[in-house]
Design an enzyme around this catalytic site. Structure first.
Site, PDB file in Angstrom:
ATOM      1  N   LYS A  29       0.969  -1.090  -0.136  1.00 49.23           N
ATOM      2  CA  LYS A  29      -0.120   0.133  -0.065  1.00 49.23           C
ATOM      3  C   LYS A  29       0.915   1.194   0.073  1.00 49.23           C
ATOM      4  O   LYS A  29       1.964   1.227  -0.029  1.00 49.23           O
ATOM      5  CB  LYS A  29      -1.066   0.016   1.137  1.00 49.23           C
ATOM      6  CG  LYS A  29      -0.397   0.077   2.553  1.00 49.23           C
ATOM      7  CD  LYS A  29      -1.154   0.262   3.620  1.00 49.23           C
ATOM      8  CE  LYS A  29      -2.342  -0.587   3.876  1.00 49.23           C
ATOM      9  NZ  LYS A  29      -3.135  -0.539   5.125  1.00 49.23           N
ATOM     10  N   LYS A  87      -7.301  -5.815  -2.774  1.00 44.40           N
ATOM     11  CA  LYS A  87      -8.229  -5.287  -1.963  1.00 44.40           C
ATOM     12  C   LYS A  87      -8.702  -3.895  -2.321  1.00 44.40           C
ATOM     13  O   LYS A  87      -7.857  -3.063  -2.756  1.00 44.40           O
ATOM     14  CB  LYS A  87      -7.204  -4.791  -0.502  1.00 44.40           C
ATOM     15  CG  LYS A  87      -6.899  -6.227   0.296  1.00 44.40           C
ATOM     16  CD  LYS A  87      -5.744  -5.773   1.334  1.00 44.40           C
ATOM     17  CE  LYS A  87      -6.055  -4.619   2.058  1.00 44.40           C
ATOM     18  NZ  LYS A  87      -5.054  -4.419   3.148  1.00 44.40           N
TER      19      LYS A  87
END
Length: 251
Positions: A29, A87
């Site tokens: 991320k 995700k």
């Protein structure tokens, strides 16, 4: 319970590689772009190459808007770049129907390319602060869309934690709903070692952390430290042993 650790680049991925025996999923991320900020495709590829082949890589595609086409392309990009778990933070979805529409597009884009990839519909424990879908709606959204997992994180990283917004009994209901739909249940949001007891008891499948394994406990300024990953895993294992010992006693 699987341990997901979120490095923000290749340097921290190498730290994760040193602690590979203590973690289960490496999650890519970009914290400075938000709670589920998306990193660059080349960073996903670099991290995939840097960590052991038997460790799956997860990638966030961002705190996304209600734009199914845009999000589907982003999700496909993460899959093409080497992520096994994709995700999607449903930040801009204000109704379950919008969430289902986005996630269906993501599932089709990802599964057409890689059927074995796992798609994760992610919501926010502090949804009331940002105006997105209710946390307890996530399992149903994920199930209706054909996703593989439902996840909660926190949208605003201001020191408040998962249980500050969704207490353990509500998290337990989230996990129950996910499991009833055949989904994995993942929980994150400034999770600390002290939270592992309740997370274990409610049957969480995946726990996601960053700050707890960074120097100074700082998810932004701190860096992931292998010894902190090892310590976190040790506490996870201790809680698992205690819970396993308690279950026969309750039965």
């Amino acid at each position: 319970m699987l341990l997901l650790i979120s490095p923000d680049g290749i340097e921290e991925a190498l730290a994760c590689a040193k602690a590979a025996e203590h973690l289960d999923i490496v999650d890519v991320k970009k914290p400075d772009e938000g709670s589920l900020g998306a990193n660059f495709p080349w960073v996903i590829r670099e991290i995939r190459d840097a960590v052991p082949a038997d460790k799956p890589v997860s990638a966030t595609v961002g705190d996304v808007p209600y734009k199914p086409g845009t999000v589907a392309q982003a999700a496909l990009g993460a899959a093409v770049s080497g992520a096994t778990y994709i995700k999607v933070g449903l930040y801009g979805c204000t109704t379950p129907e919008q969430g289902v529409e986005v996630m269906r597009a993501v599932v089709r884009a990802v599964k057409d390319h890689r059927p074995d990839a796992l798609v994760v519909a992610s919501g926010y424990a502090d949804a009331h602060r940002v105006g997105c879908v209710n946390p307890l709606a996530l399992p149903d959204i994920a199930a209706r869309a054909g996703a593989d997992a439902a996840m909660l994180d926190t949208a605003i990283k201001d020191g408040t934690r998962l249980f500050d917004h969704v207490p353990p009994d509500v998290c337990a209901e989230f996990v129950r709903r996910a499991h009833a739909s055949g989904l994995l249940a993942a929980l994150a949001g400034s999770v600390k070692q002290a939270d592992l007891g309740p997370l274990t008891r409610i049957g969480t499948d995946i726990v996601g952390v960053r700050g707890a394994v960074c120097s100074g406990g700082d998810r932004n300024a701190g860096r992931i430290q292998p010894h902190l990953v090892a310590a976190f895993r040790a506490e996870m294992d201790r809680q698992a042993r205690e819970h396993a010992a308690d279950v026969p006693a309750l039965n």
